[in-house]
Design an enzyme around this catalytic site. Structure first.
Site, PDB file in Angstrom:
ATOM      1  N   TYR A 165      -1.047 -10.419  -2.228  1.00 23.58           N
ATOM      2  CA  TYR A 165      -0.251 -10.415  -1.093  1.00 23.58           C
ATOM      3  C   TYR A 165      -0.967 -10.229   0.220  1.00 23.58           C
ATOM      4  CZ  TYR A 165       3.920 -10.336   1.915  1.00 23.58           C
ATOM      5  OH  TYR A 165       4.703 -10.772   2.810  1.00 23.58           O
ATOM      6  N   GLU A 208      -6.848   8.852   5.509  1.00 24.96           N
ATOM      7  CA  GLU A 208      -7.471   7.375   5.055  1.00 24.96           C
ATOM      8  C   GLU A 208      -8.868   7.147   5.548  1.00 24.96           C
ATOM      9  OE1 GLU A 208      -5.211   4.152   6.973  1.00 24.96           O
ATOM     10  OE2 GLU A 208      -5.965   2.691   5.379  1.00 24.96           O
ATOM     11  N   HIS A 209      -9.029   7.251   7.036  1.00 26.67           N
ATOM     12  CA  HIS A 209     -10.159   6.911   7.599  1.00 26.67           C
ATOM     13  C   HIS A 209     -10.690   8.158   8.217  1.00 26.67           C
ATOM     14  CE1 HIS A 209      -8.285   2.975   8.005  1.00 26.67           C
ATOM     15  NE2 HIS A 209      -9.310   2.424   7.431  1.00 26.67           N
ATOM     16  N   HIS A 256      -3.721  10.643 -41.014  1.00 25.87           N
ATOM     17  CA  HIS A 256      -5.022  10.423 -40.345  1.00 25.87           C
ATOM     18  C   HIS A 256      -6.240  10.791 -41.397  1.00 25.87           C
ATOM     19  CE1 HIS A 256      -2.398   9.653 -37.157  1.00 25.87           C
ATOM     20  NE2 HIS A 256      -3.648   9.607 -36.179  1.00 25.87           N
ATOM     21  N   ASP A 292     -13.608  -2.131   8.775  1.00 25.23           N
ATOM     22  CA  ASP A 292     -12.178  -2.891   8.628  1.00 25.23           C
ATOM     23  C   ASP A 292     -12.907  -4.214   8.172  1.00 25.23           C
ATOM     24  OD1 ASP A 292     -10.545  -1.155   8.867  1.00 25.23           O
ATOM     25  OD2 ASP A 292     -10.242  -1.557  11.002  1.00 25.23           O
ATOM     26  N   ASN A 350       4.490  -4.728   4.869  1.00 22.45           N
ATOM     27  CA  ASN A 350       5.709  -3.748   5.331  1.00 22.45           C
ATOM     28  C   ASN A 350       6.483  -3.037   4.491  1.00 22.45           C
ATOM     29  OD1 ASN A 350       7.657  -5.640   4.248  1.00 22.45           O
ATOM     30  ND2 ASN A 350       7.805  -6.893   6.200  1.00 22.45           N
ATOM     31  N   GLN A 371      10.594 -11.633  -1.934  1.00 27.27           N
ATOM     32  CA  GLN A 371      10.538 -12.645  -2.710  1.00 27.27           C
ATOM     33  C   GLN A 371       9.135 -13.053  -3.473  1.00 27.27           C
ATOM     34  OE1 GLN A 371      11.565 -12.617   0.287  1.00 27.27           O
ATOM     35  NE2 GLN A 371      11.123 -14.483   1.432  1.00 27.27           N
ATOM     36  N   GLN A 377      -7.006   2.216  16.141  1.00 30.47           N
ATOM     37  CA  GLN A 377      -5.882   2.864  15.044  1.00 30.47           C
ATOM     38  C   GLN A 377      -4.579   2.392  15.457  1.00 30.47           C
ATOM     39  OE1 GLN A 377      -6.887   3.233  11.967  1.00 30.47           O
ATOM     40  NE2 GLN A 377      -4.697   3.472  11.647  1.00 30.47           N
ATOM     41  N   HIS A 431      -2.558  -0.725  15.696  1.00 27.08           N
ATOM     42  CA  HIS A 431      -2.155  -1.256  14.247  1.00 27.08           C
ATOM     43  C   HIS A 431      -0.669  -1.342  14.041  1.00 27.08           C
ATOM     44  CE1 HIS A 431      -5.351  -2.329  11.857  1.00 27.08           C
ATOM     45  NE2 HIS A 431      -6.022  -1.400  11.776  1.00 27.08           N
TER      46      HIS A 431
END
Lengths: 428, 428
Positions: B124, B324-325, B417, B358, B209, B186, B255, B258
């Site tokens: 995506y 994250e960073h 077994h 990035d 999003n 969708q 940052q 964004h």
């Protein structure tokens, strides 16, 4: 057993379907228990253990002395067997450690990965009729190798409200001392939220019934990672020459005894072999003790013997089904290994029963069921670590890649990304 | 910006909280769209694209000629930049291939892992104001190296119902030709169920999003794997000597641009450095063009400058936050690298801006946000493969480990077994 001869490809999608789980009606119970544990902590755990397990507990934590004494309460032969299994599992999982490779992608731009253990993890060891101590080894050994230092273990109280000594012994071998006698949804909720006694964790591992499975899904939605989505255990046998019907039947029954919902499939190129396997199944089934015999018989009633005359069809059907366990007895095993795309763990040849992998070959027995082998690995060292990426760029290195960064950032409408390069290269 | 001086440890838990996502009110919409796509296929996709994106589409598939022509529609300089980024990302991700190691855990018991690509995957790529072609590279390059052959890509139609040429060009470099102009819930539903045009997949990758995030959670519940749980992007800077406030401010702004929900934290041992960074932020912010400036200003209003006087406190706070960073400018970076437990990707020194990672350093930019770095890795080759375990045991090998298997199986109440071993060893 259903015998299916040469099913056309347009029927495969239907044949490979596993029974659907009905998780919807569990949601309400799971939500209720999670909310109670969040609010009332330990008291909720004690209340639900009385309600669900009919055990009145005063304390949940297992004492250090009880863990240490477990070694005196199990036979020497079993201890030796566990030690052998432990050594093999350690050997195999240690080899999964990756070397650190520093890569200079462009002159002056050095990148690498480093592994770090997940700090806080939780194990769920199911209760029931027998102590599943092998699962303690399969979860605990890779966790220790990965370096996980904070391990919590929850398992439902057995007879007299105590945890079986086999489980405690396996845990003691791995120095897992944070053990709690609590099971079911409430145990997963405790490891998700944390209580006064039980620390919350970042990732929960371990198998369980549909309640535990639903509870782990809830934990996942609340931000706690889980090992694998779960379903009933599965075995597919690809029976090719030389094949011993008695061995194959014994393997199929070893899967069938796991539960009435076990999934069992035997594929062969020749109908005569399938008939021989079916005959052996009948004979060996009658030799099993109750209640195992009834369980296995129920599992067999849902299972399939499938003839596919073409090698390529057999291969494609295996990949379409994506079995948790796959036994290949065919002397041409290399063809199947090479073209295999989807499976959890594979057992090759006539002397590699699936039960060897359940306990002692060294591979992990926590594997993807229900077709999840299409997208998930079985448990391995990766499940206990995170790989962090690092990069160190020299001024010249930034001069080498910086202009490309600036162009790309501006094309993506991110001028401040470009500025972060420009401000460093100004006047360089 | 909030300046927080020497917060005591009992306040950390509150400080590291990210804003909660409200996913509940999305559930209904997601369920409705998923049901419609399941029932009506392509027609539902066309209907929702008109409803949500206000685009009337006759067909969803992007033609081969449109993909091929994309190269003529973007500047040569951008193509060169993309090529450089592609080479570095390839270089770094190729090095993540693991060697096959055969381990003889006990004499006659050979075990190994083999990697297999996930057969069917979906990407995506978000739409919006700018074409995020870098994400095509970050998802596509490791997928191709892993050997994933069936790749579907969905991205919302832009102006005139067309997909931006930058995205098509990046895809064409990787031979990704199965591209559909559909976005939002969708698109995720289409890759989950499959439609007449869009194949269903086993795993879905890519950012989005809150609608896309909620849809990916639904896909996960329906048995489709996903890359990572998502949240707004984050940057933490550990500012230590030698530190250049102008560089740090530029990184923080990269940052902040964004989105208004970007999470930004700067930690330092000295208040004076934090004041200098704050001053630089003000100056550089005013130089940004609108509407980026307003977005960044909003993000900065939620962000934090934190003084922690002790090195160990700074380290522990970073691990508690799990950014994250993480940028580390401190000359004593090795202390922080060594003790770092939780982070997505780390940028070391004064010439390693986050924006380099990035786009073009070679590391992946798909990383765990929202504290998920405690339990998840950023995207790497592992995300595109499954590791299948194999074992091959000789008759002697089974004689070596079989008795241990039998003892353990019986102790777990699983006689079949044990039988699967015994039947092979009888008379041996």
């Amino acid at each position: 057993m259903k015998m299916i001869l040469n099913p056309p490809r347009d029927r495969w999608q239907q044949i490979i379907q596993r029974p659907q789980f009905r998780q919807d009606n569990l949601e309400e119970t799971v939500t209720e228990v999670f909310n109670a544990v969040k609010e009332k902590g330990n008291q909720a755990l004690i209340d639900y253990t009385l309600l669900f397990d009919n055990k009145k507990m005063n304390s949940l934590a297992v004492s250090r002395s009880e863990i240490e004494n477990s070694a005196n309460r199990i036979p020497e032969k079993l201890k030796k067997a566990i030690n052998l299994a432990k050594a093999n599992i350690q050997h195999f999982h240690k080899a999964q450690k990756a070397d650190k490779k520093r890569i200079e992608t462009t002159s002056g731009v050095v990148c690498w990965q480093e592994s770090r253990p997940i700090e806080k993890i939780g194990f769920y060891i199911p209760g029931g009729n027998a102590p599943l101590f092998s699962t303690v080894l399969m979860l605990g050994i890779p966790a220790i190798i990965a370096g996980c230092s904070n391990i919590v273990m929850c398992t439902p109280p057995g007879k007299n409200g105590k945890i079986p000594p086999e489980i405690l012994y396996a845990a003691s071998l791995l120095n897992i001392n944070n053990i709690f006698a609590v099971g079911g949804i409430q145990a997963i909720a405790a490891m998700t939220y944390g209580t006064e006694s039980i620390p919350g964790v970042y990732k929960i591992f371990g198998p369980g019934n549909q309640y535990v499975t639903a509870a782990k899904q809830m934990a996942l939605r609340l931000g706690v990672a889980i090992d694998l989505p779960a379903g009933p255990s599965e075995l597919m046998v690809l029976a090719g020459k030389p094949a011993y019907p008695a061995f194959i039947a014994a393997d199929l029954l070893s899967q069938a005894e796991h539960g009435p919902d076990s999934q069992i499939v035997c594929i062969a190129g020749h109908k005569s072999l399938l008939i021989a396997v079916e005959q052996e199944l009948k004979t060996q089934l009658t030799a099993l003790p109750e209640p195992i015999r009834a369980v296995a018989a129920k599992a067999l009633s849902n299972s399939m013997l499938i003839r596919l005359g073409l090698k390529q069809d057999r291969m494609d059907f295996i990949n379409a089904y994506a079995p948790e366990h796959l036994i290949i007895t065919d002397k041409n095993a290399s063809f199947y290994i090479k073209n295999l795309l989807n499976a959890g763990s594979v057992f090759i040849g006539n002397y590699t029963p699936e039960s060897a992998g359940d306990y002692a070959s060294g591979t992990n027995h926590t594997l993807p069921t229900n077709g999840y082998a299409r997208s998930y690995s079985g448990l391995n060292l990766d499940a206990f670590i995170k790989k962090i990426t690092f990069q160190k760029i020299s001024k010249q290195g930034l001069a080498n890649i910086g202009p490309a960064v600036e162009i790309m950032a501006r094309a993506e409408g991110l001028p401040a990304h470009s500025n972060a390069v420009r401000i460093r290269l100004n006047g360089f």
